[in-house]
Design a protein around this motif. Structure first.
Motif, mmCIF file in Angstrom:
data_model
loop_
_atom_site.group_PDB
_atom_site.id
_atom_site.type_symbol
_atom_site.label_atom_id
_atom_site.label_comp_id
_atom_site.label_asym_id
_atom_site.label_seq_id
_atom_site.Cartn_x
_atom_site.Cartn_y
_atom_site.Cartn_z
ATOM 1 N N SER A 1 63.229 32.089 71.282
ATOM 2 C CA SER A 1 63.838 33.487 70.473
ATOM 3 C C SER A 1 63.174 32.580 68.677
ATOM 4 O O SER A 1 63.523 31.633 68.789
ATOM 5 N N SER A 2 63.025 33.567 68.112
ATOM 6 C CA SER A 2 62.407 33.777 66.766
ATOM 7 C C SER A 2 63.481 33.264 66.171
ATOM 8 O O SER A 2 63.245 32.971 64.836
ATOM 9 N N PHE A 3 65.015 34.086 65.616
ATOM 10 C CA PHE A 3 65.906 33.785 65.752
ATOM 11 C C PHE A 3 66.993 33.255 66.210
ATOM 12 O O PHE A 3 67.420 33.998 67.528
ATOM 13 N N ASP A 4 67.447 31.724 65.823
ATOM 14 C CA ASP A 4 68.233 30.566 67.166
ATOM 15 C C ASP A 4 69.961 30.636 65.795
ATOM 16 O O ASP A 4 69.714 30.410 64.937
ATOM 17 N N GLU A 5 71.135 30.946 66.064
ATOM 18 C CA GLU A 5 72.229 30.762 65.776
ATOM 19 C C GLU A 5 72.319 29.490 64.870
ATOM 20 O O GLU A 5 73.007 29.125 63.849
ATOM 21 N N LEU A 6 71.794 28.695 65.792
ATOM 22 C CA LEU A 6 72.324 26.982 65.462
ATOM 23 C C LEU A 6 70.937 26.504 64.881
ATOM 24 O O LEU A 6 71.465 25.521 63.701
#
Length: 837
Positions: A15-20
């Motif tokens: 994904s283009s955004f990851d929490e980590l």
């Protein structure tokens, strides 16, 4: 590089955004966690995962996926938390608080002035066409005490609202349990990270519910109304009731009299001030709302209307869960608050408008389709997963009833790390946030319930599909102060208040005692039978013949314990062994050992908050030992029966030593004493009433004493003399022997004296008279005469007559006890009698 740190090195989200990660580097607010986590060895990590599963299992944390008792799925908790920086959480918290305040205003308007409809801000079909709009609630004061919302982060990093939960939001209890487990397994991680505590939120929750009380009381009577053990989230209902100090009740535990709601307790009716409901509003009152429902309390809405009880959340608040409201919320927020939504809803099109309907139909295979009325199985449809036939049917439904559907954008979720099979996987995650009304505003839980998808790449995230939950950490820049739910000793109402024992709770405890004793007696008899068969052969050998006769009397005893005639083959040892082993494991026979255990587990689960953690651990071990057993081999049976009997004895001992010996414990012990009395009587009926030759009688007596756990006591008392009179003195009359009938009846007398009495009554109650009669019959009997054969008969008729009268008296006693304290068939009579006085 350690094996644990390599987990993060190999973590590669698509994904283009990851929490980590941000550009392949850990984000700043994850660094402390990664440093502390990397210090763990692979063995420690594996041990921690096992500890998490063990904690959840021992605490009985389950999610009922099919709405049936016995089909609970184990709750899954990821070792990896969801972590939020303080500045981002402040924005989320303000957004959740804003939405809660907005929905409270919408609720007031929909059941009040209805300006939103009059001004054309919300189409009237969305309100009046929704099943949860309750006309009967119009004009009432409404509460939105508890609110929850589901958030998902998009691939752009922005938080979007997917759902709002306003009727009976679930998940706060699971979030608390997740925190409890993770903090106990990883105390060092909590030391190295300053994580916001959850206890302040639950303290605010207590205050919020208490403030609703219509009576000016420092200690209002608050109950949690649950659909019961078949509810998907019954664990949470029980857990929160125990944690917050409330009674957990079901609909028929409450009754409405003269516009007031009362809780049925064993001491009579207790007025209820606040009901925290965990069932749909439509099912809450069978008198005014849904006549087909047996989950609620008839007349509840009228009691609310009169202002004598408050319900959180209000009856009718399910209307706010309508996804048809989402497209109109920006305009509503401007109209009611003069503000822009901090947390916007995911793009939603209501199909009651022509342009929006055409957009949905044109993109049916790309959107998520929902009905505005929630349905358990058909609420959400993913257009991309439907075949042509299903799409055609759905298109026709939308064209026919467009106002009943919405289309929603299929969000491109961000990802979050989940530990699975020793590696980190980037899975889609939802965050459920909670808010509780506190004064004129809302208090937001500093955390929540995070859930990740069941499989890598899946976008459907809910408990039914088997997703994994996560503890949700909100980082703080200062050490967190411990906040207790205990009130200060100077708090008004902090004096001792006797606990209310709901009639259903007492009933369940009573039957836990009965089923536990019944299972133990059946297990002991089966163990004796199978052990005897293992050593027996059908020959003309005198000892084998005697043992065979003794076993036949035990088979008769098993039939009596089962309350019906059991047909066991008696000419083939192999067939007889197979029949007995089948009886151990059968789920079709209502009196089989496995069914008795199932009944025990069901009754115990219904009052889960009554058990200590050790008691529940023993029950859980019993269930694990037996629930997977469909067939048994002879060599397996004896060890399993031994272990089961030991566990049941441990359960009884723990309850005796760790349970407060109040009324609940008394009913538990009374159930056990009644059932043990019945078991002793039935064994005596089967084995001692018929006459036998002296040699046969000796073998039969030895089997009886062994099965009733009296063989050692008999040998110590009577040495080498074995006869029926001595056996009767030990098994029937001895009031100091815990395995004798006299002891059980004496204990029942002691308990009965301490049960609540009808006010103003000076005569003995029906149950007291029955118990005195049973005890007197036994105490006045003569062991010598009972042991003699009747003249001209091959039976001990005097013993037979006594046993018949004793068991009949005990059965009648149990029936009257149930009527007075559990089913309240005499409640109205008691009230009338008190009023007359």
């Amino acid at each position: 590089m350690t094996a644990i740190s390599s987990l993060f090195k190999t973590y590669a989200p698509a994904s283009s955004f990851d929490e980590l990660l941000d550009a392949s580097m850990p984000k700043a607010h994850w660094e402390k966690f990664i440093q502390a986590f990397s210090l763990l060895s692979p063995e420690e990590l594996k041990q921690a995962e096992g500890d998490i599963r063990r904690h959840l299992k021992e605490n009985g944390v389950t999610y009922n996926t099919h709405g049936k008792e016995g089909n609970q799925r184990a709750w899954l908790l990821d070792i990896m938390p969801s972590i939020y920086a303080q500045d981002e959480w402040q924005t989320i918290s303000r957004g959740v608080k804003q939405r809660a305040q907005l929905f409270k205003l919408i609720l007031d308007d929909c059941y009040g002035a209805q300006e939103l409809v009059k001004e054309g801000i919300i189409p009237l079909e969305i309100i009046y066409g929704h099943r949860a709009f309750l006309l009967a609630s119009h004009g009432l004061e409404h509460q939105l005490s508890f609110y929850a919302t589901d958030l998902a982060r998009g691939a752009d990093g922005k938080m979007w609202v997917l759902n709002d939960r306003t009727q009976a939001p679930s998940g706060a209890g699971f979030a608390l349990e997740n925190r409890t487990v993770i903090s106990s397994v990883f105390p060092q991680l909590f030391k190295s990270n300053q994580i916001a505590r959850l206890s302040s939120f639950f303290r605010d929750m207590q205050g919020s519910f208490a403030s609703l009380s219509p009576r000016q009381s420092s200690d209002p009577n608050i109950v949690i109304l649950s659909p019961g053990p078949r509810s998907e989230t019954f664990f949470e209902h029980s857990y929160l009731a125990s944690y917050l100090g409330y009674n957990l009740v079901q609909g028929d535990d409450l009754t409405v009299r003269d516009g007031f709601v009362y809780l049925k307790t064993i001491e009579g009716l207790e007025q209820v001030d606040v009901i925290v409901r965990r069932l749909d509003d439509y099912n809450s009152d069978s008198l005014e709302l849904n006549g087909n429902s047996n989950l609620g309390t008839p007349g509840l809405l009228e009691a609310v209307r009169r202002g004598n009880v408050r319900v959180a959340n209000s009856l009718g608040s399910g209307l706010l869960e309508n996804p048809g409201l989402l497209p109109f919320l920006p305009a509503v927020a401007q109209y009611l608050l003069g503000e822009t939504l901090i947390l916007p809803s995911v793009a939603t099109w209501w199909c009651g408008q022509s342009a929006e309907r055409e957009h949905v139909l044109a993109n049916l295979d790309k959107l998520i389709i929902k009905r505005i009325n929630r349905r358990n199985k058909s609420q959400t449809l993913f257009g991309s997963e439907l075949d042509e036939t299903a799409l055609k049917t759905l298109r026709a439904d939308i064209e026919a009833e467009g106002h009943m559907f919405v289309g929603q954008e299929k969000l491109k979720h961000a990802t979050s790390p989940t530990l699975y099979s020793g590696r980190l996987e980037p899975r889609h995650t939802l965050l459920r946030c909670f808010a509780v009304r506190f004064g004129e505003t809302y208090s937001v839980m500093p955390g929540g319930l995070s859930r990740s998808s069941a499989k890598l790449g899946h976008v459907i995230i809910n408990n039914r599909t088997g997703g994994t939950s996560k503890d949700t950490w909100v980082l703080s820049d200062s050490p967190q102060e411990h906040i207790s739910l205990w009130q200060d000793s100077n708090y008004p109402g902090s004096e001792y208040l006797p606990s209310q024992l709901a009639s259903r709770t007492a009933d369940n405890l009573f039957w836990v005692g009965r089923y536990a004793e019944r299972a133990e007696a059946t297990a002991r008899l089966l163990r004796s039978l199978l052990s005897g068969l293992n050593e027996l052969s059908i020959t003309s050998n005198q000892q084998d013949r005697l043992d065979w006769l003794a076993l036949k009397t035990q088979l008769e005893a098993l039939s009596k314990l089962s309350n019906q005639t059991l047909e066991f083959p008696q000419k083939s040892l192999n067939k007889l062994q197979k029949a007995l082993l089948t009886f151990c494991c059968s789920t079709e026979h209502p009196a089989s050992l496995k069914q008795n255990l199932n009944y025990l587990f069901g009754a115990a689960y219904g009052v889960k908050s009554a058990w200590s953690s050790d008691s529940w651990r023993v029950l859980d071990a019993c269930q694990d030992l037996w629930k997977q057993v469909d067939t048994l081999k002879l060599q397996q049976s004896i060890p399993k029966l031994n272990e089961l009997i030991s566990l049941l004895m441990a359960f009884a001992g723990l309850n005796s030593e760790s349970m407060s010996q109040g009324l609940g414990w008394r009913f538990l012990d009374m159930g056990r004493r009644i059932e043990r009395s019945r078991m002793i009587i039935k064994l005596l009926q089967a084995q001692l009433i018929p006459s036998a030759e002296p040699a046969e009688e000796a073998v039969i007596l030895e089997k009886l004493l062994s099965t009733t756990e009296n063989i050692i006591s008999y040998r110590r008392r009577y040495r080498r003399v074995l006869n029926i009179q001595h056996a009767l003195e030990l098994v029937l009359f001895d009031e100091t022997n815990p395995r004798a009938l006299g002891f059980q009846l004496r204990r029942l007398e002691e308990h009965q004296r301490l049960l609540p009495k009808v006010k103003g009554g000076y005569t003995l109650s029906a149950e007291e008279k029955l118990l005195i009669e049973v005890n007197s019959r036994l105490r006045l009997a003569d062991s010598a005469r009972l042991s003699e054969l009747s003249s001209g008969s091959k039976k001990r008729k005097e013993l037979e007559g006594l046993l018949d009268k004793l068991i009949q008296g005990l059965d009648n006693y149990a029936i009257v006890l149930t009527g007075r304290y559990f089913s309240h068939t005499q409640v109205a009579h008691q009230l009338n009698r008190q009023e007359a006085n």
